[in-house]
Write a protein that holds these residues in place. Structure first.
Motif, PDB file in Angstrom:
ATOM      1  N   ILE A  87      30.678  32.914  29.882  1.00  0.00           N
ATOM      2  CA  ILE A  87      30.268  34.108  29.447  1.00  0.00           C
ATOM      3  C   ILE A  87      32.174  34.634  29.107  1.00  0.00           C
ATOM      4  O   ILE A  87      32.395  34.437  28.032  1.00  0.00           O
ATOM      5  CB  ILE A  87      29.817  35.351  30.305  1.00  0.00           C
ATOM      6  N   ALA A  88      32.850  34.432  30.752  1.00  0.00           N
ATOM      7  CA  ALA A  88      34.131  34.440  30.074  1.00  0.00           C
ATOM      8  C   ALA A  88      35.096  33.589  29.644  1.00  0.00           C
ATOM      9  O   ALA A  88      36.012  33.851  28.542  1.00  0.00           O
ATOM     10  CB  ALA A  88      34.784  34.037  31.908  1.00  0.00           C
ATOM     11  N   PHE A  89      34.892  32.222  29.604  1.00  0.00           N
ATOM     12  CA  PHE A  89      35.730  31.590  28.656  1.00  0.00           C
ATOM     13  C   PHE A  89      35.587  31.415  27.477  1.00  0.00           C
ATOM     14  O   PHE A  89      36.215  31.179  26.153  1.00  0.00           O
ATOM     15  CB  PHE A  89      35.755  30.552  29.135  1.00  0.00           C
ATOM     16  N   VAL A  90      34.344  31.312  27.076  1.00  0.00           N
ATOM     17  CA  VAL A  90      33.868  31.626  25.868  1.00  0.00           C
ATOM     18  C   VAL A  90      33.308  33.683  24.836  1.00  0.00           C
ATOM     19  O   VAL A  90      33.424  33.010  23.663  1.00  0.00           O
ATOM     20  CB  VAL A  90      32.120  30.927  25.107  1.00  0.00           C
ATOM     21  N   GLU A  91      33.048  34.451  25.412  1.00  0.00           N
ATOM     22  CA  GLU A  91      32.819  35.340  24.858  1.00  0.00           C
ATOM     23  C   GLU A  91      33.825  36.682  25.199  1.00  0.00           C
ATOM     24  O   GLU A  91      34.502  36.491  24.774  1.00  0.00           O
ATOM     25  CB  GLU A  91      31.380  35.675  25.346  1.00  0.00           C
ATOM     26  N   LEU A 139      44.284  41.168  37.549  1.00  0.00           N
ATOM     27  CA  LEU A 139      43.860  42.680  38.343  1.00  0.00           C
ATOM     28  C   LEU A 139      42.355  41.544  38.808  1.00  0.00           C
ATOM     29  O   LEU A 139      41.663  42.236  39.817  1.00  0.00           O
ATOM     30  CB  LEU A 139      43.962  43.830  37.605  1.00  0.00           C
ATOM     31  N   GLY A 140      41.988  41.382  38.007  1.00  0.00           N
ATOM     32  CA  GLY A 140      40.095  40.936  38.009  1.00  0.00           C
ATOM     33  C   GLY A 140      40.393  39.582  39.781  1.00  0.00           C
ATOM     34  O   GLY A 140      39.161  39.929  39.990  1.00  0.00           O
ATOM     35  N   ILE A 141      41.072  38.809  38.868  1.00  0.00           N
ATOM     36  CA  ILE A 141      41.145  37.610  40.160  1.00  0.00           C
ATOM     37  C   ILE A 141      41.724  38.307  41.210  1.00  0.00           C
ATOM     38  O   ILE A 141      40.997  38.005  42.863  1.00  0.00           O
ATOM     39  CB  ILE A 141      42.075  37.082  39.660  1.00  0.00           C
ATOM     40  N   LEU A 142      42.810  39.659  41.278  1.00  0.00           N
ATOM     41  CA  LEU A 142      43.349  39.374  42.616  1.00  0.00           C
ATOM     42  C   LEU A 142      42.273  40.696  43.612  1.00  0.00           C
ATOM     43  O   LEU A 142      41.868  40.628  44.711  1.00  0.00           O
ATOM     44  CB  LEU A 142      44.615  40.237  42.394  1.00  0.00           C
ATOM     45  N   THR A 143      41.412  41.310  42.509  1.00  0.00           N
ATOM     46  CA  THR A 143      40.150  42.580  43.166  1.00  0.00           C
ATOM     47  C   THR A 143      39.590  40.908  44.637  1.00  0.00           C
ATOM     48  O   THR A 143      38.929  41.962  45.366  1.00  0.00           O
ATOM     49  CB  THR A 143      39.821  42.924  41.977  1.00  0.00           C
ATOM     50  N   ILE A 144      38.912  39.914  44.204  1.00  0.00           N
ATOM     51  CA  ILE A 144      38.200  39.376  44.617  1.00  0.00           C
ATOM     52  C   ILE A 144      38.865  38.601  45.892  1.00  0.00           C
ATOM     53  O   ILE A 144      38.068  38.963  46.859  1.00  0.00           O
ATOM     54  CB  ILE A 144      37.521  38.388  43.311  1.00  0.00           C
ATOM     55  N   VAL A 145      39.332  38.206  45.283  1.00  0.00           N
ATOM     56  CA  VAL A 145      40.734  37.785  46.435  1.00  0.00           C
ATOM     57  C   VAL A 145      40.902  38.499  47.424  1.00  0.00           C
ATOM     58  O   VAL A 145      40.679  37.879  48.640  1.00  0.00           O
ATOM     59  CB  VAL A 145      42.350  37.041  45.867  1.00  0.00           C
ATOM     60  N   VAL A 146      41.746  40.090  47.415  1.00  0.00           N
ATOM     61  CA  VAL A 146      41.916  40.853  48.382  1.00  0.00           C
ATOM     62  C   VAL A 146      40.197  40.986  48.898  1.00  0.00           C
ATOM     63  O   VAL A 146      40.209  41.727  49.678  1.00  0.00           O
ATOM     64  CB  VAL A 146      42.782  41.908  47.485  1.00  0.00           C
ATOM     65  N   SER A 147      39.392  41.197  47.802  1.00  0.00           N
ATOM     66  CA  SER A 147      38.253  41.063  48.765  1.00  0.00           C
ATOM     67  C   SER A 147      37.985  40.127  50.002  1.00  0.00           C
ATOM     68  O   SER A 147      36.784  40.826  51.233  1.00  0.00           O
ATOM     69  CB  SER A 147      37.167  41.896  48.454  1.00  0.00           C
ATOM     70  N   HIS A 148      38.138  38.892  49.813  1.00  0.00           N
ATOM     71  CA  HIS A 148      38.108  37.750  50.084  1.00  0.00           C
ATOM     72  C   HIS A 148      38.023  38.848  52.132  1.00  0.00           C
ATOM     73  O   HIS A 148      37.560  38.376  53.143  1.00  0.00           O
ATOM     74  CB  HIS A 148      38.270  37.164  49.946  1.00  0.00           C
ATOM     75  N   MET A 149      39.187  39.723  51.480  1.00  0.00           N
ATOM     76  CA  MET A 149      39.851  39.657  53.154  1.00  0.00           C
ATOM     77  C   MET A 149      39.293  40.707  53.842  1.00  0.00           C
ATOM     78  O   MET A 149      39.651  40.309  55.673  1.00  0.00           O
ATOM     79  CB  MET A 149      41.268  40.023  53.022  1.00  0.00           C
ATOM     80  N   TYR A 150      38.062  41.335  53.748  1.00  0.00           N
ATOM     81  CA  TYR A 150      37.411  42.505  54.234  1.00  0.00           C
ATOM     82  C   TYR A 150      36.292  41.740  54.425  1.00  0.00           C
ATOM     83  O   TYR A 150      35.388  42.331  55.219  1.00  0.00           O
ATOM     84  CB  TYR A 150      37.475  44.337  53.695  1.00  0.00           C
ATOM     85  N   ALA A 177      36.368  39.149  33.249  1.00  0.00           N
ATOM     86  CA  ALA A 177      36.253  37.644  32.797  1.00  0.00           C
ATOM     87  C   ALA A 177      36.947  37.675  34.523  1.00  0.00           C
ATOM     88  O   ALA A 177      36.605  35.887  34.155  1.00  0.00           O
ATOM     89  CB  ALA A 177      37.013  37.775  31.787  1.00  0.00           C
ATOM     90  N   GLY A 178      37.588  37.920  34.449  1.00  0.00           N
ATOM     91  CA  GLY A 178      38.825  37.013  35.519  1.00  0.00           C
ATOM     92  C   GLY A 178      37.816  37.497  36.955  1.00  0.00           C
ATOM     93  O   GLY A 178      38.483  36.341  38.382  1.00  0.00           O
ATOM     94  N   VAL A 179      36.933  38.803  37.651  1.00  0.00           N
ATOM     95  CA  VAL A 179      36.578  38.893  37.911  1.00  0.00           C
ATOM     96  C   VAL A 179      35.573  37.385  37.735  1.00  0.00           C
ATOM     97  O   VAL A 179      34.698  36.674  38.789  1.00  0.00           O
ATOM     98  CB  VAL A 179      35.662  39.977  38.059  1.00  0.00           C
TER      99      VAL A 179
END
Length: 258
Positions: free
Chosen positions: A221-225, A245-256, A43-45
């Motif tokens: 899908i994220a909010f309802v399921e 952790l899912g949110i941070l995974t994408i945020v950090v990946s943007h750096m690269y 969901a975070g991702v």
């Protein structure tokens, strides 16, 4: 070959459904913590990818093509249409009867039907996801990886949804794997259709519309399921840790990737 990478991505996303069956057989009992982690992390991702990549890309292109105000309105409109499509799938595709696993434990025939209906519903659900994965990866490899990751993660608990009733009704691991695999293969099939028939029509505006639609579907899908299901298991610390952790995974990946 430019199309090969997104086709492989869709195959990975689809086959991740089978991981759900592996997890079921490796664990003697239902692992609620693991299910909570998978659902919340996914969901975070999904939420982060939807807003920071898919919707942002759609808004940028549609604003360039139609002007600021109209571009923003169109982006929001297609986002809402994507959410509505996901809602209609939920409404018109038969779902697990409430409490089915608990109610039908002593009835193999009904439990088997739950797994079969779940497989059919997820095949219909996975096919457009394969199209989205291919189009995302065809346009931008990094974006395709994000979409693949999000879809693969939420396909794992979907695999459990199919494998669990099939296995406990038939006591056959082979049957459980087979039905789960059928669902997963709908993903690369959708990508193959996109490659064979949709590729000539892909343009910046078409991609932007698709991204907005997919963002709406993913947010639904994220909010309802995913989030409501993750919270059912009452592992609140695991849930909160996983979603961030899912949110941070994408945020950090943007750096690269930027």
């Amino acid at each position: 070959m430019r199309s090969l990478i997104p086709l492989i991505m869709s195959l990975i996303a689809g086959l991740s459904t089978v991981i759900g069956a592996f997890i079921l057989f490796l664990s003697k009992e239902k692992n609620n913590r693991l299910i909570t982690f998978s659902l919340a992390y996914s969901a975070g991702v999904m939420i982060t990818v939807s807003f920071t990549d898919l919707f942002a890309s759609a808004e940028e292109v549609l604003t360039k093509a139609h002007g600021s105000l109209k571009g923003i309105i169109l982006s929001c409109l297609f986002l809402l249409i994507g959410s509505l499509l996901a809602y209609l799938i939920d409404e018109f595709i038969p779902d697990d009867p409430k409490g089915s696993i608990n109610r039908y434990t002593n009835s193999n025939e009904k439990l088997y039907r739950v797994g079969l209906v779940s497989m059919i519903a997820l095949i219909i659900h996975n096919f457009p996801e394969g199209v989205a994965t291919f189009i995302s990866g065809y346009q931008n490899t990094s974006l395709g990886i994000y979409v693949t990751l999000a879809i693969a993660l939420h396909n794992i608990p979907e695999g459990i949804t199919i494998a669990m009733p099939i296995y406990y009704s038939t006591r056959s691991k082979k049957q459980a794997f087979k039905y789960t695999l059928y669902s997963g293969l709908a993903e690369p099939l959708g990508a193959l259709v996109a490659f064979l028939f949709l590729r000539p029509y892909i343009s910046e505006v078409i991609l932007a519309i698709t991204f907005a639609l997919v963002a709406g579907i993913m947010l639904y899908i994220a909010f309802v399921e995913l989030i409501p299901t993750a919270r059912i298991y009452k592992h609140n610390k695991v849930y909160l840790f996983s979603i961030f952790l899912g949110i941070l995974t994408i945020v950090v990946s943007h750096m690269y990737s930027h």
